[in-house]
Design a protein around this motif. Structure first.
Motif, PDB file in Angstrom:
ATOM      1  N   TYR B  33      39.702  -0.970  32.758  1.00 27.48           N
ATOM      2  CA  TYR B  33      38.590  -0.020  32.734  1.00 27.48           C
ATOM      3  C   TYR B  33      39.092   1.391  32.446  1.00 27.48           C
ATOM      4  O   TYR B  33      40.224   1.738  32.818  1.00 27.48           O
ATOM      5  N   TYR B  35      37.650   5.273  33.288  1.00 30.99           N
ATOM      6  CA  TYR B  35      36.656   6.107  33.943  1.00 30.99           C
ATOM      7  C   TYR B  35      36.918   7.564  33.566  1.00 30.99           C
ATOM      8  O   TYR B  35      38.068   7.990  33.406  1.00 30.99           O
ATOM      9  N   GLN B  37      36.239  11.420  35.000  1.00 27.96           N
ATOM     10  CA  GLN B  37      35.922  12.077  36.260  1.00 27.96           C
ATOM     11  C   GLN B  37      36.299  13.544  36.215  1.00 27.96           C
ATOM     12  O   GLN B  37      37.457  13.876  35.927  1.00 27.96           O
ATOM     13  N   GLU B  42      32.016  12.465  40.739  1.00 27.20           N
ATOM     14  CA  GLU B  42      31.739  11.042  40.527  1.00 27.20           C
ATOM     15  C   GLU B  42      32.594  10.457  39.416  1.00 27.20           C
ATOM     16  O   GLU B  42      32.971  11.147  38.477  1.00 27.20           O
ATOM     17  N   LEU B  43      32.860   9.175  39.543  1.00 26.00           N
ATOM     18  CA  LEU B  43      33.546   8.445  38.478  1.00 26.00           C
ATOM     19  C   LEU B  43      32.483   7.846  37.554  1.00 26.00           C
ATOM     20  O   LEU B  43      31.505   7.259  38.017  1.00 26.00           O
ATOM     21  N   LEU B  45      32.050   5.191  34.360  1.00 24.67           N
ATOM     22  CA  LEU B  45      32.676   4.162  33.534  1.00 24.67           C
ATOM     23  C   LEU B  45      32.356   4.434  32.073  1.00 24.67           C
ATOM     24  O   LEU B  45      31.186   4.535  31.690  1.00 24.67           O
ATOM     25  N   TYR B  48      35.297  -0.695  29.154  1.00 24.42           N
ATOM     26  CA  TYR B  48      35.960  -1.749  29.899  1.00 24.42           C
ATOM     27  C   TYR B  48      36.307  -2.894  28.959  1.00 24.42           C
ATOM     28  O   TYR B  48      35.786  -2.988  27.844  1.00 24.42           O
ATOM     29  N   GLN B  88      39.231  14.511  33.641  1.00 24.92           N
ATOM     30  CA  GLN B  88      40.303  13.586  33.990  1.00 24.92           C
ATOM     31  C   GLN B  88      39.856  12.182  33.578  1.00 24.92           C
ATOM     32  O   GLN B  88      38.715  11.785  33.806  1.00 24.92           O
ATOM     33  N   LEU B  90      40.727   8.207  34.035  1.00 17.95           N
ATOM     34  CA  LEU B  90      41.417   7.270  34.926  1.00 17.95           C
ATOM     35  C   LEU B  90      41.332   5.860  34.363  1.00 17.95           C
ATOM     36  O   LEU B  90      40.246   5.373  34.051  1.00 17.95           O
ATOM     37  N   PHE B 103      44.309   1.775  40.198  1.00 14.90           N
ATOM     38  CA  PHE B 103      44.146   2.923  39.325  1.00 14.90           C
ATOM     39  C   PHE B 103      45.491   3.494  38.916  1.00 14.90           C
ATOM     40  O   PHE B 103      46.455   3.496  39.695  1.00 14.90           O
TER      41      PHE B 103
END
Lengths: 115, 112
Positions: B33, B35, B37, B42-43, B45, B48, B88, B90, B103
């Motif tokens: 995945y 993400y 952020q 909040e993260l 998506l 994926y 950022q 992730l 992560f």
């Protein structure tokens, strides 16, 4: 639809106080997983716990404990005798048993522990 | 300890540049995945993958693209970076039998 709510945006406590972070979730799945992650200022996400939906037993790990109540759709996290190193953003998350794309995170609670 | 690596950790680039954020995991996980952020927020998506040659867009619309040619590698590419891409990123992969989402340390991108 799945949703995770963390109503507390920010919490500040003084060192050695106990603090509880709330997590309420919504899902139509009958089986699912719940998680807590910690994100310290360095930015990485650290796994804390996974709870299966059919296991409502509370869990304790050192100063951390988790209270899962299916009846209220809550999975709260308590830190006992908080320390400055506990300062971080904490995320509650939900996923169905087959994971997939539906790994849903709450908005996070920023915890500040003051010396 | 998770074996999932992201490079670069920090990147500052100018508008219009093409960039690739690398993500590799040595755990043999099928599901990976990406993400996005903003710090402490909040993260979201954005992409994926369920395995080699499988990629899907996530909940948050993103101008980035991903590829999954090998199980262990899931790079994310921005063809033309803009200041709105500052964030950022992730990368994560999942260990199915425990459900733990591992992560990476994240890539902090700043576009000037």
């Amino acid at each position: 639809a799945q949703k995770v709510t963390q109503a507390q945006t920010e919490i500040s406590v003084v060192e050695k106080e106990d603090v509880t972070l709330d997590c309420v979730y919504e899902t139509r799945d009958t089986t699912y997983y719940l998680f807590w992650y910690k994100q310290p200022p360095s930015g990485e996400l650290v796994f804390l716990i996974r709870r299966n939906s059919f296991d409502e037993q509370n869990e304790i790990s050192g100063r951390y404990s988790w209270n899962f109540q299916k009846s209220t759709s809550s999975f709260n996290f308590t830190i006992t005798a908080s320390q400055v190193v506990d300062s971080a953003v904490y995320f509650c998350a939900l996923s169905p048993h087959n994971y997939g794309q539906n790994f849903v995170f709450g908005p996070g609670t920023r915890l500040s522990v003051l010396p | 300890e998770a074996d999932i690596y992201q490079t670069p950790r920090y990147l500052v680039i100018g508008t219009g540049k093409k960039i690739t954020l690398e993500c590799s995991q040595t755990m043999g996980h099928d599901k990976m995945y990406w993400y996005q952020q903003d710090p402490g927020m909040e993260l979201h998506l954005i992409h994926y993958s369920y395995g080699v040659n499988s990629t899907e867009k996530g909940d948050l619309s993103s101008e980035s693209t991903v590829s999954r040619i090998r199980t262990e590698h899931f790079p994310l590419t921005l063809e033309s970076a803009r200041p709105s891409h500052t964030s950022q990123y992730l990368c994560a992969s999942i260990l199915t039998n425990t459900g733990e989402l591992f992560f990476g340390e994240g890539s902090r991108l700043t576009v000037l």
